[in-house]
Design a protein around this motif. Structure first.
Motif, PDB file in Angstrom:
ATOM      1  N   TYR A   1       0.841  -1.197   0.000  1.00 21.44           N
ATOM      2  CA  TYR A   1       0.000   0.000   0.000  1.00 21.44           C
ATOM      3  C   TYR A   1       0.880   1.254   0.000  1.00 21.44           C
ATOM      4  O   TYR A   1       1.954   1.265   0.597  1.00 21.44           O
ATOM      5  CB  TYR A   1      -0.868   0.061   1.260  1.00 21.44           C
ATOM      6  CG  TYR A   1      -1.620  -1.204   1.583  1.00 21.44           C
ATOM      7  CD1 TYR A   1      -0.983  -2.290   2.172  1.00 21.44           C
ATOM      8  CD2 TYR A   1      -2.982  -1.301   1.319  1.00 21.44           C
ATOM      9  CE1 TYR A   1      -1.676  -3.449   2.480  1.00 21.44           C
ATOM     10  CE2 TYR A   1      -3.683  -2.453   1.640  1.00 21.44           C
ATOM     11  CZ  TYR A   1      -3.017  -3.529   2.209  1.00 21.44           C
ATOM     12  OH  TYR A   1      -3.713  -4.680   2.513  1.00 21.44           O
TER      13      TYR A   1
ATOM     14  N   TYR B   1       0.413   5.362   1.056  1.00 23.54           N
ATOM     15  CA  TYR B   1      -0.410   6.396   1.680  1.00 23.54           C
ATOM     16  C   TYR B   1       0.377   7.707   1.638  1.00 23.54           C
ATOM     17  O   TYR B   1       1.601   7.719   1.562  1.00 23.54           O
ATOM     18  CB  TYR B   1      -0.706   6.066   3.152  1.00 23.54           C
ATOM     19  CG  TYR B   1      -1.549   4.836   3.380  1.00 23.54           C
ATOM     20  CD1 TYR B   1      -0.966   3.578   3.503  1.00 23.54           C
ATOM     21  CD2 TYR B   1      -2.936   4.927   3.482  1.00 23.54           C
ATOM     22  CE1 TYR B   1      -1.731   2.445   3.720  1.00 23.54           C
ATOM     23  CE2 TYR B   1      -3.712   3.800   3.708  1.00 23.54           C
ATOM     24  CZ  TYR B   1      -3.099   2.568   3.826  1.00 23.54           C
ATOM     25  OH  TYR B   1      -3.872   1.442   4.043  1.00 23.54           O
TER      26      TYR B   1
ATOM     27  N   PHE C   1      -5.127   7.270   1.566  1.00 24.50           N
ATOM     28  CA  PHE C   1      -4.790   6.105   0.750  1.00 24.50           C
ATOM     29  C   PHE C   1      -4.525   6.544  -0.680  1.00 24.50           C
ATOM     30  O   PHE C   1      -5.240   7.381  -1.237  1.00 24.50           O
ATOM     31  CB  PHE C   1      -5.952   5.120   0.792  1.00 24.50           C
ATOM     32  CG  PHE C   1      -5.915   4.065  -0.268  1.00 24.50           C
ATOM     33  CD1 PHE C   1      -6.737   4.167  -1.380  1.00 24.50           C
ATOM     34  CD2 PHE C   1      -5.061   2.985  -0.169  1.00 24.50           C
ATOM     35  CE1 PHE C   1      -6.721   3.205  -2.368  1.00 24.50           C
ATOM     36  CE2 PHE C   1      -5.037   2.011  -1.156  1.00 24.50           C
ATOM     37  CZ  PHE C   1      -5.866   2.118  -2.262  1.00 24.50           C
TER      38      PHE C   1
ATOM     39  N   TYR D   1      -3.077   0.410  -3.878  1.00 23.49           N
ATOM     40  CA  TYR D   1      -2.601  -0.817  -3.285  1.00 23.49           C
ATOM     41  C   TYR D   1      -2.507  -1.926  -4.323  1.00 23.49           C
ATOM     42  O   TYR D   1      -3.260  -1.961  -5.292  1.00 23.49           O
ATOM     43  CB  TYR D   1      -3.429  -1.240  -2.059  1.00 23.49           C
ATOM     44  CG  TYR D   1      -4.414  -2.353  -2.245  1.00 23.49           C
ATOM     45  CD1 TYR D   1      -5.723  -2.075  -2.558  1.00 23.49           C
ATOM     46  CD2 TYR D   1      -4.031  -3.681  -2.051  1.00 23.49           C
ATOM     47  CE1 TYR D   1      -6.654  -3.092  -2.704  1.00 23.49           C
ATOM     48  CE2 TYR D   1      -4.941  -4.701  -2.191  1.00 23.49           C
ATOM     49  CZ  TYR D   1      -6.257  -4.410  -2.518  1.00 23.49           C
ATOM     50  OH  TYR D   1      -7.156  -5.428  -2.649  1.00 23.49           O
TER      51      TYR D   1
ATOM     52  N   LEU E   1       4.078   7.238   2.766  1.00 24.76           N
ATOM     53  CA  LEU E   1       4.270   6.028   3.562  1.00 24.76           C
ATOM     54  C   LEU E   1       3.893   4.795   2.753  1.00 24.76           C
ATOM     55  O   LEU E   1       2.891   4.794   2.034  1.00 24.76           O
ATOM     56  CB  LEU E   1       3.412   6.076   4.821  1.00 24.76           C
ATOM     57  CG  LEU E   1       3.769   7.139   5.865  1.00 24.76           C
ATOM     58  CD1 LEU E   1       2.661   7.270   6.893  1.00 24.76           C
ATOM     59  CD2 LEU E   1       5.070   6.783   6.550  1.00 24.76           C
TER      60      LEU E   1
ATOM     61  N   ALA F   1      -4.290  -9.095   1.759  1.00 21.61           N
ATOM     62  CA  ALA F   1      -5.038  -7.845   1.819  1.00 21.61           C
ATOM     63  C   ALA F   1      -6.333  -7.975   2.605  1.00 21.61           C
ATOM     64  O   ALA F   1      -6.844  -7.010   3.119  1.00 21.61           O
ATOM     65  CB  ALA F   1      -5.346  -7.346   0.413  1.00 21.61           C
ATOM     66  N   GLY F   2      -6.868  -9.169   2.711  1.00 19.02           N
ATOM     67  CA  GLY F   2      -8.180  -9.316   3.305  1.00 19.02           C
ATOM     68  C   GLY F   2      -8.185  -9.314   4.813  1.00 19.02           C
ATOM     69  O   GLY F   2      -7.165  -9.316   5.472  1.00 19.02           O
ATOM     70  N   ASP F   3      -9.379  -9.320   5.340  1.00 18.85           N
ATOM     71  CA  ASP F   3      -9.599  -9.421   6.771  1.00 18.85           C
ATOM     72  C   ASP F   3      -8.829  -8.366   7.545  1.00 18.85           C
ATOM     73  O   ASP F   3      -8.568  -7.287   7.074  1.00 18.85           O
ATOM     74  CB  ASP F   3      -9.247 -10.834   7.262  1.00 18.85           C
ATOM     75  CG  ASP F   3     -10.173 -11.883   6.643  1.00 18.85           C
ATOM     76  OD1 ASP F   3      -9.734 -13.006   6.411  1.00 18.85           O
ATOM     77  OD2 ASP F   3     -11.336 -11.534   6.385  1.00 18.85           O
ATOM     78  N   GLY F   4      -8.455  -8.679   8.753  1.00 19.20           N
ATOM     79  CA  GLY F   4      -7.847  -7.682   9.619  1.00 19.20           C
ATOM     80  C   GLY F   4      -6.368  -7.810   9.788  1.00 19.20           C
ATOM     81  O   GLY F   4      -5.827  -7.438  10.826  1.00 19.20           O
ATOM     82  N   TYR F   5      -5.700  -8.328   8.764  1.00 23.59           N
ATOM     83  CA  TYR F   5      -4.254  -8.457   8.890  1.00 23.59           C
ATOM     84  C   TYR F   5      -3.624  -7.092   9.112  1.00 23.59           C
ATOM     85  O   TYR F   5      -3.956  -6.113   8.458  1.00 23.59           O
ATOM     86  CB  TYR F   5      -3.661  -9.084   7.629  1.00 23.59           C
ATOM     87  CG  TYR F   5      -4.006 -10.545   7.456  1.00 23.59           C
ATOM     88  CD1 TYR F   5      -5.055 -10.929   6.634  1.00 23.59           C
ATOM     89  CD2 TYR F   5      -3.283 -11.531   8.120  1.00 23.59           C
ATOM     90  CE1 TYR F   5      -5.382 -12.262   6.479  1.00 23.59           C
ATOM     91  CE2 TYR F   5      -3.600 -12.869   7.962  1.00 23.59           C
ATOM     92  CZ  TYR F   5      -4.658 -13.234   7.147  1.00 23.59           C
ATOM     93  OH  TYR F   5      -4.974 -14.546   6.997  1.00 23.59           O
ATOM     94  N   GLU F   6      -2.628  -7.064  10.007  1.00 25.61           N
ATOM     95  CA  GLU F   6      -1.934  -5.821  10.317  1.00 25.61           C
ATOM     96  C   GLU F   6      -1.145  -5.344   9.114  1.00 25.61           C
ATOM     97  O   GLU F   6      -0.483  -6.125   8.437  1.00 25.61           O
ATOM     98  CB  GLU F   6      -0.987  -6.031  11.490  1.00 25.61           C
ATOM     99  CG  GLU F   6      -0.123  -4.831  11.833  1.00 25.61           C
ATOM    100  CD  GLU F   6       0.903  -5.120  12.902  1.00 25.61           C
ATOM    101  OE1 GLU F   6       0.866  -6.223  13.470  1.00 25.61           O
ATOM    102  OE2 GLU F   6       1.750  -4.240  13.157  1.00 25.61           O
ATOM    103  N   GLN F   7      -1.202  -4.046   8.852  1.00 22.69           N
ATOM    104  CA  GLN F   7      -0.343  -3.443   7.847  1.00 22.69           C
ATOM    105  C   GLN F   7       0.912  -2.940   8.545  1.00 22.69           C
ATOM    106  O   GLN F   7       0.843  -2.182   9.520  1.00 22.69           O
ATOM    107  CB  GLN F   7      -1.065  -2.296   7.135  1.00 22.69           C
ATOM    108  CG  GLN F   7      -2.210  -2.794   6.255  1.00 22.69           C
ATOM    109  CD  GLN F   7      -2.857  -1.700   5.441  1.00 22.69           C
ATOM    110  OE1 GLN F   7      -2.292  -0.618   5.255  1.00 22.69           O
ATOM    111  NE2 GLN F   7      -4.045  -1.966   4.929  1.00 22.69           N
TER     112      GLN F   7
ATOM    113  N   PHE G   1       4.192  -0.671   8.427  1.00 23.42           N
ATOM    114  CA  PHE G   1       4.565   0.544   7.720  1.00 23.42           C
ATOM    115  C   PHE G   1       6.070   0.736   7.670  1.00 23.42           C
ATOM    116  O   PHE G   1       6.811   0.350   8.593  1.00 23.42           O
ATOM    117  CB  PHE G   1       3.941   1.767   8.401  1.00 23.42           C
ATOM    118  CG  PHE G   1       2.486   1.948   8.101  1.00 23.42           C
ATOM    119  CD1 PHE G   1       1.528   1.197   8.755  1.00 23.42           C
ATOM    120  CD2 PHE G   1       2.074   2.854   7.137  1.00 23.42           C
ATOM    121  CE1 PHE G   1       0.170   1.355   8.471  1.00 23.42           C
ATOM    122  CE2 PHE G   1       0.733   3.024   6.841  1.00 23.42           C
ATOM    123  CZ  PHE G   1      -0.222   2.272   7.504  1.00 23.42           C
TER     124      PHE G   1
END
Lengths: 114, 115
Positions: free
Chosen positions: B33, B35, B45, B48, B91, B98-104, B106
């Motif tokens: 991603y 940003y 954003f 991505y 950033l 990419a799906g669900d709540g996976y941590e991004q 940075f």
């Protein structure tokens, strides 16, 4: 479109005290995730805590906990026993279940007084 | 393992010049991603990438902005004919899926200043 609102631009807390950072959001989705990220002066964004909307139990990570009120669309962060290293900018973020991008609030600058 | 890295750390350019910003994601992360963080606008954003799928470019502010990801790894964000309003911290983030709540995760960002 989803929006995230952090209405307080700055807050200050005495070392060892507790502080709560507010966040509200707007969405029509039922499946989503909420995050609090910390950004110190180094610019490195660090995940503090994550909450899945389908979970009723509030997430906790050591001194950090959230008060997730789904009906009110509120997601506040509580920092207990504040430390000098907690001083940073904090961002609340939203991620829809079917969307991969994060939508951020404008952030809040937290200062910690020794 | 190494985290997300970005280069350069800081970039100063003159209005009208082109710039390239680089992002090296965490090895094995399929989603990447970009940003932009600017005063008064917060974090926005931009774009991505997920694996070999077509990128989501919905956040790019104008056609002067483009990005590519080669070999599913390194990504380059290019800004053509830079304007003063492009000054911001850019950033990059990556996560496993990419799906669900996976941590991004940075990177430290690139601070771009357009004079």
């Amino acid at each position: 479109a989803q929006t995230v609102t952090q209405s307080q631009p700055e807050m200050s807390v005495q070392e060892a005290e507790t502080v709560t950072l507010s966040c509200t959001y707007d969405t029509s989705e039922s499946d989503y995730y909420l995050f609090w990220y910390k950004q110190p002066p180094s610019r490195q964004m660090i995940l503090v805590i994550r909450q899945e909307a389908y979970k009723q139990q509030n997430a906790t990570e050591n001194r950090f906990s959230v008060n997730f009120q789904k009906a009110a669309k509120s997601f506040s962060l509580k920092i207990s026993d504040s430390q000098l290293g907690d001083a940073a900018m904090y961002f609340c973020a939203y991620k829809g279940g079917a969307n991969s991008k994060l939508t951020f609030g404008k952030g809040i600058t937290l200062s910690v007084r020794p | 393992g190494a985290g997300v890295s970005q280069s350069p750390s800081n970039k100063v350019t003159e209005k009208g010049k082109d710039v390239e910003l680089r992002c090296d994601p965490i090895s094995g992360h399929t989603a990447l991603y970009w940003y932009r963080q600017s005063l008064g606008q917060g974090l926005e954003f931009l774009i991505y990438f997920q694996g070999n799928s077509a990128p989501d470019k919905s956040g790019l502010p104008s056609d002067r902005f483009s990005a590519e990801r080669t070999g599913g790894s390194v990504s380059t964000l290019t800004i053509q004919r830079t304007q003063q309003e492009d000054s911001a911290v850019y950033l990059c983030a990556s996560n496993l899926l990419a799906g669900d709540g996976y941590e991004q995760f940075f990177g430290p960002g690139t601070r771009l200043t357009v004079l």
